[in-house]
Design a protein around this motif. Sequence first.
Motif, PDB file in Angstrom:
ATOM      1  N   ALA A 162       0.818  -1.209   0.000  1.00  0.00           N
ATOM      2  CA  ALA A 162       0.000   0.000   0.000  1.00  0.00           C
ATOM      3  C   ALA A 162       0.853   1.261   0.000  1.00  0.00           C
ATOM      4  O   ALA A 162       0.362   2.346  -0.329  1.00  0.00           O
ATOM      5  CB  ALA A 162      -0.927   0.001   1.214  1.00  0.00           C
ATOM      6  N   ARG A 163       2.110   1.144   0.353  1.00  0.00           N
ATOM      7  CA  ARG A 163       3.011   2.307   0.341  1.00  0.00           C
ATOM      8  C   ARG A 163       3.510   2.636  -1.060  1.00  0.00           C
ATOM      9  O   ARG A 163       4.146   3.666  -1.264  1.00  0.00           O
ATOM     10  CB  ARG A 163       4.212   2.052   1.254  1.00  0.00           C
ATOM     11  N   TYR A 164       3.259   1.757  -2.011  1.00  0.00           N
ATOM     12  CA  TYR A 164       3.810   1.906  -3.354  1.00  0.00           C
ATOM     13  C   TYR A 164       2.709   2.082  -4.391  1.00  0.00           C
ATOM     14  O   TYR A 164       1.622   1.507  -4.284  1.00  0.00           O
ATOM     15  CB  TYR A 164       4.640   0.670  -3.726  1.00  0.00           C
ATOM     16  N   THR A 165       3.037   2.851  -5.427  1.00  0.00           N
ATOM     17  CA  THR A 165       2.225   2.948  -6.631  1.00  0.00           C
ATOM     18  C   THR A 165       3.106   2.505  -7.788  1.00  0.00           C
ATOM     19  O   THR A 165       4.308   2.797  -7.811  1.00  0.00           O
ATOM     20  CB  THR A 165       1.750   4.394  -6.849  1.00  0.00           C
ATOM     21  N   VAL A 166       2.521   1.801  -8.738  1.00  0.00           N
ATOM     22  CA  VAL A 166       3.329   1.220  -9.809  1.00  0.00           C
ATOM     23  C   VAL A 166       2.793   1.634 -11.171  1.00  0.00           C
ATOM     24  O   VAL A 166       1.630   2.002 -11.337  1.00  0.00           O
ATOM     25  CB  VAL A 166       3.360  -0.325  -9.715  1.00  0.00           C
ATOM     26  N   ALA A 167       3.688   1.570 -12.156  1.00  0.00           N
ATOM     27  CA  ALA A 167       3.328   1.752 -13.561  1.00  0.00           C
ATOM     28  C   ALA A 167       3.352   0.375 -14.222  1.00  0.00           C
ATOM     29  O   ALA A 167       4.294  -0.402 -14.020  1.00  0.00           O
ATOM     30  CB  ALA A 167       4.318   2.694 -14.243  1.00  0.00           C
ATOM     31  N   ILE A 168       2.323   0.087 -14.993  1.00  0.00           N
ATOM     32  CA  ILE A 168       2.167  -1.237 -15.600  1.00  0.00           C
ATOM     33  C   ILE A 168       2.047  -1.079 -17.115  1.00  0.00           C
ATOM     34  O   ILE A 168       1.280  -0.249 -17.603  1.00  0.00           O
ATOM     35  CB  ILE A 168       0.908  -1.953 -15.061  1.00  0.00           C
ATOM     36  N   MET A 176       7.973   2.200 -10.245  1.00  0.00           N
ATOM     37  CA  MET A 176       7.329   2.281  -8.935  1.00  0.00           C
ATOM     38  C   MET A 176       7.723   3.571  -8.240  1.00  0.00           C
ATOM     39  O   MET A 176       8.774   4.161  -8.526  1.00  0.00           O
ATOM     40  CB  MET A 176       7.705   1.081  -8.068  1.00  0.00           C
ATOM     41  N   ILE A 177       6.863   3.990  -7.323  1.00  0.00           N
ATOM     42  CA  ILE A 177       7.131   5.159  -6.501  1.00  0.00           C
ATOM     43  C   ILE A 177       6.675   4.860  -5.084  1.00  0.00           C
ATOM     44  O   ILE A 177       5.674   4.154  -4.876  1.00  0.00           O
ATOM     45  CB  ILE A 177       6.420   6.420  -7.050  1.00  0.00           C
ATOM     46  N   ALA A 205       4.690  10.558 -14.652  1.00  0.00           N
ATOM     47  CA  ALA A 205       3.322  10.096 -14.433  1.00  0.00           C
ATOM     48  C   ALA A 205       3.151   9.536 -13.027  1.00  0.00           C
ATOM     49  O   ALA A 205       2.135   9.785 -12.361  1.00  0.00           O
ATOM     50  CB  ALA A 205       2.956   9.033 -15.474  1.00  0.00           C
ATOM     51  N   LEU A 206       4.140   8.793 -12.556  1.00  0.00           N
ATOM     52  CA  LEU A 206       4.089   8.265 -11.190  1.00  0.00           C
ATOM     53  C   LEU A 206       4.091   9.405 -10.171  1.00  0.00           C
ATOM     54  O   LEU A 206       3.322   9.395  -9.206  1.00  0.00           O
ATOM     55  CB  LEU A 206       5.277   7.338 -10.944  1.00  0.00           C
ATOM     56  N   LEU A 207       4.930  10.403 -10.398  1.00  0.00           N
ATOM     57  CA  LEU A 207       4.979  11.550  -9.492  1.00  0.00           C
ATOM     58  C   LEU A 207       3.657  12.313  -9.512  1.00  0.00           C
ATOM     59  O   LEU A 207       3.141  12.710  -8.460  1.00  0.00           O
ATOM     60  CB  LEU A 207       6.133  12.475  -9.880  1.00  0.00           C
TER      61      LEU A 207
END
Length: 250
Positions: A162-168, A176-177, A205-207
């Motif tokens: 849950a601490r991470y967001t990812v690009a797929i 990941m961020i 985009a992640l930022l």
Amino acid sequence: MNTSPSRPGLRAVTVSQVAGNQWHAVRNDRTIGRGYASRRLDGRTFLSIDTWQDAVFDQLAAVMLANQPEPVYTVVDEADRELAAGWQRAGFAIWRRESEYVVPGRLPAAVPGGVAIAAADEAPLRELDRAIRAEVEAGPGWHTMPAEVLPWQGGTRPLDPARYTVAIRGGRYVGMIRLATHTRRPRIGLVAVLAAERRHGIARALLGHALRDTAEATAEVDETNTAATALFDDIGRRTGRSLELISGRA
């Protein structure tokens, strides 16, 4: 309890280890200096000393170093030349330089075609980490990455996706961020994109996604990371530099 009497020229100063990670320098029953050792999430030990007197600083540093297995580290503001000189007198050398940034929130950032930004699942997140770790270690070395993201990488220690967001892209995690929100201002702990997927706007985009509800965030970038430095110079404001120093071989 470790103790050390004052060096020649110092008047009745004794350094004592008052806890497992704390030392006090005392003169005439008055504490005139304090030292601390803290073990960070990546397993490295960082030292800090609080005193106004160079001779007391040197004495605290000598006692603390004798008590710690090397390597040990410390961080100072590059502008604080006096503090940096104190650690260098104790045998520390500059290990890396970081630039500190403030990044505005709600960044306009389009998501590249064919890429989705989503919450992370543990298994593919670990797979992405292993791939990025291999690329970084083949280049500048993983020691250039932020300390807080190191503990579980490549291992079996539990993590909180849950601490991470990812690009797929194409069903595969490619970036990941991690945004730390427990600090006074949200802190960008990590932005990483696979080498083959860079220069397509995925990091932006992640930022943009991670900072969509944030007024501003902070970040630190190793100055050997030219791509990250260029990105944060473009989107943020450089506010200072810090030095990470090391005693002993890493």
